[in-house]
Design a protein around this motif. Structure first.
Motif, PDB file in Angstrom:
ATOM      1  N   VAL A 215      75.818  74.643  88.541  1.00  0.00           N
ATOM      2  CA  VAL A 215      75.238  75.627  89.456  1.00  0.00           C
ATOM      3  C   VAL A 215      74.091  76.334  88.748  1.00  0.00           C
ATOM      4  O   VAL A 215      74.269  76.889  87.664  1.00  0.00           O
ATOM      5  N   ASP A 216      72.929  76.277  89.375  1.00  0.00           N
ATOM      6  CA  ASP A 216      71.763  76.999  88.863  1.00  0.00           C
ATOM      7  C   ASP A 216      71.350  77.994  89.942  1.00  0.00           C
ATOM      8  O   ASP A 216      70.730  77.624  90.942  1.00  0.00           O
ATOM      9  N   PRO A 220      68.695  79.340  94.970  1.00  0.00           N
ATOM     10  CA  PRO A 220      69.942  79.295  95.746  1.00  0.00           C
ATOM     11  C   PRO A 220      69.940  78.375  96.963  1.00  0.00           C
ATOM     12  O   PRO A 220      70.995  78.145  97.543  1.00  0.00           O
ATOM     13  N   GLY A 343      73.332  76.896  97.162  1.00  0.00           N
ATOM     14  CA  GLY A 343      73.919  77.625  96.052  1.00  0.00           C
ATOM     15  C   GLY A 343      73.467  77.074  94.718  1.00  0.00           C
ATOM     16  O   GLY A 343      74.121  77.309  93.699  1.00  0.00           O
ATOM     17  N   GLY A 344      72.360  76.330  94.708  1.00  0.00           N
ATOM     18  CA  GLY A 344      71.890  75.726  93.459  1.00  0.00           C
ATOM     19  C   GLY A 344      72.931  74.806  92.864  1.00  0.00           C
ATOM     20  O   GLY A 344      73.094  74.703  91.655  1.00  0.00           O
TER      21      GLY A 344
END
Lengths: 354, 191
Positions: A215-216, A220, A343-344
């Motif tokens: 996750v990044d 987003p 949400g990346g």
């Protein structure tokens, strides 16, 4: 760590209900795509990959699809094992029609009741990567020896909220999904239900080696090149493989003008010798939380010797520096399957033919 | 199941009257355009990290978040909007629990594996989180926005192995495992 196998699977998507119908739909090449209308200034008609041949009450339809897909995967054999439900929209389609209350535990209980499930139920929701995260969670439990079997059930069914949200974000195509396409202009959403039955009990055709989720949060609503690279490298490490040992990558490539480019950039950085790539979005659309499960099931179908191959019919964007396999590659043993999402969120799993 | 060590714990049920001011201090500014549920999550996660004495979540750590109701308020609101018009983009994003994971990750200066589990129980969330836990451990939260709001967080490391901080510097400031985490199991968790 115990080896984890994909014992069997079932699926329902715009190509059909069940493996025979899906394979027949794939052979037809030209997929009929439904249309959904949205209100307001930014609304209009949008293509939508609907599961054919059903209408009426949302819950009744969902129950029939969930039961059918679970049975096709052999879910009835392991009803006291963990059930991982993967979804981004739960039963919001029913709530929109006044046929359900929005409550996570009620949704989980409803699905468990449909399947007469007696084991623990976990609901994983990480938007588009929900199914792959459910698969990774199930893999960890099985590999550790805590359980012997599990069913991962991706559920994403017709609802206005998801489609309208994507339309509001201006992420949708008004024509077709064109993975890595020269004229790509957005995603085409779809609905799907897919079940993947995992086991450590007996070897089967495909072994799930592991995977990774990155996750990044800096982006987003989209992918980042560094996270794509990290995801591939972490998935390879989890599987104990080098980049040169992957024979096929099922990419996300949903036809997004930006994300397809980001994904291609990350692929070029990780794979000096690019393995063949395949995208399934033009065949089934992007089924959000169910996409990982349905695309993995469809990919397993496609890799059977006599199955059709989901070749791309649109002109590719040469500037991306990647291409899609036009025929089924020979001798595919190890497959990387990727989903990128809201949400990346970047997720990938690696399968090996035994 | 792997034995665990708690190095940080934070519970707010309900949060104190000045929790938003506390959050602004922890976050370096007032978070904007996020839902109450995400705010509560951020408040608890940052407080737990501060209690654990960690400024950032290490890259190998995992973030797991669970909730009984999650994005319920945002979802009901957007469904109502849909009757006449498309939702506002931010309103739609607030219906997706994964957006909270992204916001938490960004605020913690961290890129890594994060997962949201809808419903169930804190004990089930812990089982899933620890099955994949590496040496950098997990940050585990259970957050809801009803009944005045609640935000429960644990910073956990595997007890065995060469986790360094986990083995050598246990944080003894937090209370015994109880409350919503009481099902974690005696003998498994060390404080």
């Amino acid at each position: 760590m115990k080896p984890v196998y994909l014992a069997d699977f079932g699926l329902a998507c715009s190509l059909g209900r069940g493996k025979p119908e899906v394979l027949a739909g794939l052979r037809q090449r030209s997929q009929p795509v439904a249309t959904r209308h949205l209100p307001g200034m930014m609304g209009g008609d949008f293509p939508y990959h609907a599961i054919p041949g059903s209408a009426g009450d949302w819950n009744e339809r969902a129950r029939e699809l969930v039961r059918r897909v679970s049975e096709e995967a052999g879910g009835g054999l392991i009803r006291n094992s963990p059930l991982f439900i993967a979804t981004s929209s739960f039963d919001i389609g029913a709530a929109e029609r006044g046929e359900a209350d929005i409550a996570y535990d009620l949704f989980a209980a409803k699905v468990a009741d449909w399947l007469a499930w007696t084991g623990p139920v976990h609901v994983i929701s990480t938007a588009c990567t929900s199914s792959l995260n459910a698969l990774l969670a199930a893999h960890a439990l099985l590999a550790s020896g805590e359980v012997e079997d599990a069913l991962v059930l991706g559920i994403e069914l017709d609802n206005r909220l998801t489609l309208a949200g994507f339309a509001a974000l201006q992420l949708l195509s008004t024509t077709t999904s064109q993975p890595f396409g020269l004229h790509r202009d957005g995603l085409v959403l779809g609905e799907a239900v897919a079940a993947l039955r995992l086991t450590t009990g007996a070897a089967s055709r495909w072994r799930l080696l592991g995977g990774a989720h990155v996750v990044d949060g800096t982006q987003p609503t989209g992918a980042t090149p560094s996270a794509v690279v990290a995801m591939h490298r972490q998935a390879l490490a989890a599987a104990g493989l080098g980049a040169g040992e992957i024979d096929l990558i099922k990419v996300q490539a949903a036809g997004s003008p930006v994300n397809d480019g980001v994904e291609a950039q990350g692929l070029r950085e990780v794979y000096a010798d690019m393995p063949p790539l395949v995208s399934l979005k033009a065949s089934v659309g992007h089924a959000m939380g169910a996409s990982g499960a349905v695309e993995l099931a469809l990919l397993a179908c496609c890799l059977d010797a006599d199955a059709a191959w989901p070749a791309c019919r649109d002109a590719l964007d040469e500037a991306l520096g990647v291409t899609l396999a036009t025929v089924r590659p020979e001798g595919v043993r190890r497959v990387m399957a990727t989903i990128l999402g809201f949400g990346g969120s970047h997720a990938s799993v690696v399968l090996e033919r035994t | 199941m792997k034995p665990l060590r708690i190095t940080g714990r934070f519970d707010a049920m309900p949060p104190p009257a000045d929790w938003r001011e506390q959050l602004a201090m922890l976050a370096g500014g007032k978070p904007r355009r996020i839902s109450l549920w995400t705010e509560l999550g951020l408040y608890g996660a940052l407080s737990c990290m501060a209690q654990a004495g960690e400024a950032c979540l290490p890259p190998g750590a995992a973030l797991w978040l669970g909730s009984r109701r999650g994005t319920h308020v945002a979802t009901v609101s957007v469904i109502a909007q849909l009757r006449d018009e498309l939702p506002m983009p931010l309103s739609f994003l607030q219906t997706q629990p994964s957006q909270s994971l992204a916001i938490l990750g960004a605020q913690l200066g961290w890129v890594g594996s994060a997962c949201f589990v809808a419903g169930g129980s804190p004990a089930a969330l812990l089982q899933l989180a620890t099955a994949r836990m590496g040496e950098a451990g997990v940050l585990l939260g259970w957050v809801d926005d009803m009944d005045g709001g609640s935000s429960h967080w644990l910073r956990l490391y595997p007890e065995a192995g060469d986790g360094g901080r986990a083995a050598s510097e246990p944080n003894a400031a937090h209370p015994m495992v109880d409350g919503i985490w009481s099902d974690l199991g005696a003998g498994r968790v060390k404080c």
